[in-house]
Every structure is written in structure tokens, then in C-alpha cells.
Design an enzyme around this catalytic site. Structure first.
Site, mmCIF file in Angstrom:
data_model
loop_
_atom_site.group_PDB
_atom_site.id
_atom_site.type_symbol
_atom_site.label_atom_id
_atom_site.label_comp_id
_atom_site.label_asym_id
_atom_site.label_seq_id
_atom_site.Cartn_x
_atom_site.Cartn_y
_atom_site.Cartn_z
ATOM 1 N N HIS A 102 5.266 -23.803 6.530
ATOM 2 C CA HIS A 102 3.867 -23.369 6.602
ATOM 3 C C HIS A 102 3.101 -24.318 7.511
ATOM 4 O O HIS A 102 3.222 -25.535 7.390
ATOM 5 C CB HIS A 102 3.231 -23.387 5.210
ATOM 6 C CG HIS A 102 1.774 -23.025 5.245
ATOM 7 N ND1 HIS A 102 1.339 -21.719 5.299
ATOM 8 C CD2 HIS A 102 0.658 -23.793 5.284
ATOM 9 C CE1 HIS A 102 0.020 -21.694 5.353
ATOM 10 N NE2 HIS A 102 -0.415 -22.945 5.347
ATOM 11 N N ASP A 181 -6.687 -17.324 -5.332
ATOM 12 C CA ASP A 181 -7.042 -18.047 -4.111
ATOM 13 C C ASP A 181 -7.990 -17.225 -3.244
ATOM 14 O O ASP A 181 -8.923 -17.771 -2.657
ATOM 15 C CB ASP A 181 -5.780 -18.428 -3.327
ATOM 16 C CG ASP A 181 -6.164 -19.107 -2.020
ATOM 17 O OD1 ASP A 181 -6.831 -20.154 -2.099
ATOM 18 O OD2 ASP A 181 -5.857 -18.577 -0.951
ATOM 19 N N ARG A 188 -15.697 -20.515 -1.887
ATOM 20 C CA ARG A 188 -15.820 -21.821 -1.210
ATOM 21 C C ARG A 188 -16.478 -21.659 0.150
ATOM 22 O O ARG A 188 -17.274 -22.499 0.584
ATOM 23 C CB ARG A 188 -14.422 -22.450 -1.040
ATOM 24 C CG ARG A 188 -13.847 -22.990 -2.349
ATOM 25 C CD ARG A 188 -12.366 -23.263 -2.215
ATOM 26 N NE ARG A 188 -12.069 -24.222 -1.169
ATOM 27 C CZ ARG A 188 -10.921 -24.262 -0.475
ATOM 28 N NH1 ARG A 188 -9.961 -23.388 -0.735
ATOM 29 N NH2 ARG A 188 -10.735 -25.152 0.454
ATOM 30 N N SER A 203 -5.050 -24.388 -2.592
ATOM 31 C CA SER A 203 -5.127 -23.055 -1.982
ATOM 32 C C SER A 203 -3.842 -22.762 -1.202
ATOM 33 O O SER A 203 -3.205 -21.716 -1.388
ATOM 34 C CB SER A 203 -6.354 -23.024 -1.061
ATOM 35 O OG SER A 203 -6.283 -21.965 -0.159
ATOM 36 N N LYS A 207 -0.202 -20.238 -2.546
ATOM 37 C CA LYS A 207 0.386 -19.098 -1.816
ATOM 38 C C LYS A 207 1.839 -19.383 -1.454
ATOM 39 O O LYS A 207 2.702 -18.518 -1.530
ATOM 40 C CB LYS A 207 -0.443 -18.813 -0.555
ATOM 41 C CG LYS A 207 -1.793 -18.201 -0.883
ATOM 42 C CD LYS A 207 -2.695 -18.095 0.326
ATOM 43 C CE LYS A 207 -3.252 -19.426 0.742
ATOM 44 N NZ LYS A 207 -4.424 -19.437 1.570
#
Ligand code: URA
Length: 453
Positions: A102, A181, A188, A203, A207
Site C-alpha cells: 500500500h 473508515d 474528519r 484509517s 482497509k
């Protein structure tokens, strides 16, 4: 009784917040810098997703977390509760250790297109769910969809079958991964609480953990084109995410990579695919190849239990032998993409307006505001400001001069590709403002800044 102070009605099964059962008391506890328990955090997330905690109270909690922070246990509990708010993908039907990668986002970041096939060619399955671009960063799905015919919406059966057959498939995220999220991020965004390291870490990791891989390699970008620009903060984010991954029982390693300038030379969807093709054929820009080999090397290290250096060597061999390129072709073919575009990248549609940004003075390219370059690419049509915007696959930027290059006044700094002259004019101004030219020669950019394991 004031509305905020009411106890919740649906808290029977899970126990109360503290002894009073009132969420307002939990907000106060955090505001005073005390530690929330795992049960309190779990209940908070469950109740918020069910609509039992109003946005105004959750906003206050987020602000309390923003100022007071969260310790390792709290951040892990929050991540796991967010992960469990939706579907947790089960990839166990796919043989082998699945290692996900990621990136926290960048400009010109087309690494998934290159390292995925490298890793798959070395025998570690790549079952990857990717996202679309938003704001100044691009998204892998948009890049893949710029290959005519390429399908990112496979069913789970088709996805598993594609990974079994080719060792690799990249698809869009399913709608139900970590819904907590989505709700919290939206809140947010409008309450000035995005830039909190524990909230960002929770967050992202919620995921990633929901996506079902066995191990995780994080590419935490740092510098002017990164989501977090400051090096110390980037390291802190990387440490937080690695801790959360470990707390969740998944081996996790983070590479800190530089976003002081765009990665490679192409920014924009089909421009980046063309650059990825060149790189897979061994003719890509050096910086892009180096970062891909590092990330692929780490994925192979985790997937095969070999050293990072051995992993990089295997990835390079897959690249040099053409096996990674063949894997990319196999993936594109099995997801419906038209292979003739890979064989002849000149078939990709070209932008109608192509113009050059010329240097207004001589000197070294001293620094680049990479976020601004990402924004310029968005102005040209390559990105989207809201999820609903359409992208122009042929729009974007070819960066001709990078940090440390010498330029004379009038030299081409970048080529802008767009559908509309007015967009080109706006983007040119933004690009010129993003590039600092100086008589002083800058330090070379260090691409792999750190590794946090
Ligand atoms: N990306 C995410 O997915 N979440 C954040 O909070 C920030 C960046």
C-alpha cells in the site's frame, strides 16, 4: 436532560461507556488525555456506524484524539474495530502467502503496475484491491482502465480464478470494506481532523487488514508530493502502521520513499501506463525502477522468507528476463484489456493539446513542489476533485527536467497534455511555480529514505 448527555439506547449487549454509559463522558476522558479501553473503542465504532452516536459528538471525540493522540493499544483497537465494521476478505482459497502493498500516495506513482508482475513472476501471488485517484494523487484503477477493455470490477470468483491462473489480479475495492473508515474520513475531512497520525494510521490499516492479505508492505511517501511531507512525521506514521499490523498479527514492513519529485517522468493515466510498459521492458527511468525493485524485494522477502537483498535480486531477474513483462500481459489479457495497446503503445490516444513549459531562467532544478505538479496534472484533466468527476486518460505531464538537472532559459521543463488550451495555460503557471531554479547544485534525491520493520 440535555440531548448530548443521554445514555445510548442500544448499548445493552456490548456494555456501557465507562460507568455512566454516556458517550459525553468518553469524550471527556479522551479530552483529559486518559486512555480509552479496547471495549470502549469497539463500542464507539460500532455505535457510530449504526447511527447511535451523532456526528457532533463523534466530531468532538475526533478533535480530542487529534490533540491528545492515541497510544499503540488504542490505535490498534480502533483499527480492528474499523476493520470489523464491514466485510473482511478471505483470501485463504488462494494458495501461498499473499503479500499486499500500500502506498500513502504520490505523484507519478505507477509502482503497482510494475512491481505486481515482478512479484507474481517470482511465485508470490498478488491479489490486490486498488483505489481511484482523488485530489493531487493518481489511482491505480484509473491507470489500468486507460487500457481499453480492462475490467476492474471482477466478481470474487473471477478474481480468485485470475490469481490462480496468472498469479496476479488487480481489481477495485469492494463497496463494503471498512465502512466505518468511510464515515469517519468524511467527518474528519470537514472537522479539520485529517492530519492526526493515529487516525491516519487506523484509517489506512483498517482497509489493508480488511483486504485479507497475510503480510503487508507499506510504501510511506515523504516530501513535497506526499500526504505527510515532514520526514519525522512520515516516520512516525510508518512506525504506527507497522505496530498496528503487528498488533493485528500480520507481519508488516514500511519503506519510506521520497516524493520530493514525481516518480519517473510520466504523470497522468495512459502516460503512466506507457512508462510502466517501458519499465517492464527494461527501458524505464532509473528512479522508478529502483523504487519498484525495493518494494518488490521487500514483498518477496516477506512472501518467501528470504532476505531483502535476495528479494531485490529475484525481482531484478524477473524484470531482466522479461518474465515480469509477460505477467503484466497475462494480467491485462485475462482482465479483458486490449493487448495491441501494450504491443504498440502509440495506439493509446494522444491529448489534443500538447505544449511545453519553458524555463524562464538558467540554473539547476533545485527543488520541486510535487504536490503542485500533481495539481497541475489535475487541472489538465488527469485527476478528479470529487469522486464523481470523470478523468481524461490522455491528460497529464511528461516531466523533462528533474532535481539536479541544469537548464538554460527557454529549455523545456515539461510537456503538458490536455484537451483544452485554457487548462494548459493554467497548468503552466502552476508548474512554473512548482519548480525552483537556482545557481546552487542540490543534493541528489535519496529514494529509499528508511526501512521500518
Ligand atoms: N489515506 C487514508 O486512507 N486515510 C487517511 O486518513 C489519510 C490518507
Amino acid at each position: 436532560m440535555d440531548k448530548c448527555a443521554q445514555p445510548f439506547v442500544n448499548n445493552k449487549k456490548r456494555g456501557d461507556f465507562m460507568s455512566t454509559g454516556r458517550f459525553v463522558d468518553l469524550i471527556q476522558k479522551k479530552r483529559q488525555g486518559q486512555t480509552l479501553t479496547e471495549d470502549e473503542i469497539k463500542k464507539m465504532i460500532e455505535d457510530y456506524v449504526e447511527g447511535a452516536i451523532p456526528d457532533y459528538q463523534m466530531s468532538a471525540m475526533l478533535m480530542a484524539i487529534f490533540f491528545q493522540g492515541m497510544n499503540r493499544e488504542e490505535a490498534t483497537a480502533m483499527t480492528l474495530a474499523m476493520r470489523d465494521s464491514g466485510q473482511v476478505v478471505d483470501l485463504s482459497a488462494i494458495q501461498g502467502i499473499k503479500v499486499d502493498k500500500h502506498s500513502t500516495g504520490g505523484v507519478g506513482d505507477k509502482t503497482t503496475l510494475i512491481l505486481g508482475p515482478m512479484v507474481a513472476a517470482c511465485g508470490v501471488p498478488v491479489a490486490k484491491m486498488s483505489g481511484r485517484g482523488l485530489g493531487f494523487t493518481g489511482g491505480t484503477l484509473d491507470k489500468l482502465e486507460s487500457i481499453p477493455g480492462f475490467q476492474v470490477g471482477l466478481s470474487q470468483e473471477e478474481f480468485f480464478a485470475a490469481v490462480e491462473k496468472n498469479g496476479i489480479s488487480v481489481i477495485g475495492q469492494t463497496g463494503d470494506l471498512a465502512p466505518a473508515d468511510k464515515l469517519l474520513y468524511a467527518l474528519r475531512d470537514v472537522t479539520a481532523t485529517v492530519e492526526s497520525i493515529p487516525l491516519i494510521a487506523a484509517s489506512i490499516m483498517s482497509k489493508k487488514l480488511a483486504a485479507g492479505s497475510d503480510k503487508i508492505v507499506l510504501d510511506v511517501t515523504t516530501g513535497s508530493g506526499a500526504f505527510i511531507k515532514d520526514l519525522d512525521q512520515s516516520k512516525e506514521l510508518a512506525r504506527r502502521m507497522v505496530d498496528i499490523g503487528k498488533g493485528a498479527g500480520k507481519e508488516t514492513v514500511a519503506l519510506l520513499t521520497s516524493m520530493e519529485e514525481p516518480l519517473g517522468r510520466a504523470v497522468g493515466n495512459n502516460l503512466e501506463v506507457k512508462e510502466a510498459i517501458k519499465t517492464l521492458q527494461g527501458q524505464g527511468p532509473e528512479d522508478l525502477e529502483e523504487v519498484c525493485l525495493a518494494l518488490a524485494g521487500m514483498m518477496l522477502s516477506l512472501g518467501k522468507g528470504i532476505s531483502y537483498e535476495e528479494g531485490k535480486k529475484e525481482a531484478k531477474e524477473a524484470l531482466d528476463s522479461g518474465r515480469a513483462w509477460q505477467k503484466f500481459r497475462a494480467m491485462v489479457e485475462s482482465q479483458g484489456g486490449n493487448l495491441s495497446y501494450l504491443d504498440d503503445p502509440d495506439l493509446f490516444p494522444e491529448a489534443e493539446v500538447i505544449c511545453q513549459v519553458q524555463a524562464r531562467e538558467r540554473g539547476y532544478i533545485f527543488s520541486m513542489d510535487t504536490e503542485k505538479i500533481g495539481l497541475a496534472s489535475g487541472i489538465l484533466g488527469a485527476g478528479r476533485e470529487t469522486k464523481e468527476d470523470a478523468v481524461d486518460f490522455s491528460a497529464g505531464i511528461l516531466v523533462e527536467k528533474k532535481i539536479g538537472d541544469w537548464v538554460e532559459a527557454g529549455d523545456c521543463l515539461a510537456t503538458l497534455c490536455t484537451g483544452d488550451l485554457e487548462r494548459a495555460q493554467k497548468a503552466e503557471e502552476v508548474y512554473l511555480n512548482a519548480v525552483k531554479i537556482s545557481g546552487e547544485k542540490p543534493e541528489p534525491v535519496k529514494l529509499i529514505v528508511d526501512i521500518i520493520a
